[in-house]
Write an enzyme that holds these catalytic residues in place. Structure first.
Site, PDB file in Angstrom:
ATOM      1  N   SER A  54     -29.450  84.549  14.981  1.00 50.23           N
ATOM      2  CA  SER A  54     -28.646  85.781  14.949  1.00 50.23           C
ATOM      3  C   SER A  54     -27.147  85.518  14.944  1.00 50.23           C
ATOM      4  CB  SER A  54     -28.995  86.678  16.146  1.00 50.23           C
ATOM      5  OG  SER A  54     -28.482  86.142  17.335  1.00 50.23           O
TER       6      SER A  54
ATOM      7  N   LYS B 256     -24.224  86.363  22.273  1.00 49.71           N
ATOM      8  CA  LYS B 256     -23.754  87.380  21.353  1.00 49.71           C
ATOM      9  C   LYS B 256     -22.244  87.570  21.493  1.00 49.71           C
ATOM     10  CE  LYS B 256     -27.688  88.833  19.536  1.00 49.71           C
ATOM     11  NZ  LYS B 256     -28.465  87.666  19.982  1.00 49.71           N
TER      12      LYS B 256
END
Length: 241
Positions: free
Chosen positions: A162, A200
């Protein structure tokens, strides 16, 4: 690797399917894991589906199929479950749950000599579906001092894709400086609901926290500020070819 809640839910679904042939409802899953809302169950089911443990059957309400279980045991209980279980919520008889004692403080980086700093590797971090909270010291790696900033550091092995557009690939080892806050746009280790850890980009949006992926295949995740704790900030990366 599954979080303890993901494993608990998978075992609960599998046992219900074996007993009745019908998967439990979201309310039954929520009660079994002592969660406050069904949104937590939605996240756990999505994580199990993305990792190939379950499949949602199309055009059928609440229809789930278990594809595999941890450790290869069709009943979901491998002989190493108790020894390998991570601290966190675990299912016990009657569908209740209990929380084991909190782990001791993890180790931090230490100077070996003028050219080497020993940094503890604290397990894996998800660049994709969140995984367990960071608390497993597996081994140490040697880092050049120039790679580190001021403060304490630890390392994590990246699993998932991701963050590929930020130059972070599956299999990389990231170096994290311990901190409990970070500026907008920093890549952080974020702990969600005291249980799931993910790597993230941090964004603060009018009273909410957004955890942004660097891959268009993944959606941003939005949380209330009380649900996200910063565990550290990315300061370096090690890649082996």
């Amino acid at each position: 690797m599954l979080t303890q809640k993901q494993k608990d839910l998978l075992v609960f679904i599998n046992e219900r399917l074996q007993d009745t042939g019908v998967p439990p409802s979201f309310d039954e899953m929520k009660d079994a894991l002592s969660l406050k809302s069904k949104s937590g169950i939605h996240r756990l089911i999505t994580a199990l589906e993305e990792r190939g443990f379950i499949r949602r059957l199309p055009h059928r309400a609440r229809a789930l199929e278990v594809l595999k279980m941890p450790g290869g045991d069709p009943n979901g209980r491998s002989s190493g479950d108790q020894a390998d279980a991570k601290p966190g919520l675990r299912l016990i008889e009657g569908g209740r749950s209990e929380t084991p004692p909190a782990p001791t403080a993890p180790p931090s980086s230490s100077i070996v000599n003028d050219s080497t700093v020993s940094v503890p590797v604290m397990g894996r971090i998800a660049a994709g579906t969140p995984i367990s909270a960071i608390q497993d010291h597996s081994h140490d790696i040697a880092c050049p001092p120039d790679l580190l900033t001021n403060g304490e550091h630890y390392a994590l092995e990246v699993r998932g894709d991701s963050m590929i557009e930020a130059g972070i690939n599956d299999g990389d080892t990231v170096i994290i400086r311990r901190c409990d806050s970070a500026e907008n746009g920093a890549i952080v280790v974020a702990l969600v609901d005291d249980e799931e850890a993910t790597l993230k980009t941090l964004r603060k949006r009018s009273g909410e926290i957004a955890l942004e992926a660097a891959n268009p295949a993944y959606e941003d995740r939005i949380f209330g500020p009380d649900r996200v704790k910063v565990q550290g900030r990315l300061v370096g990366l090690i890649r082996r070819y």
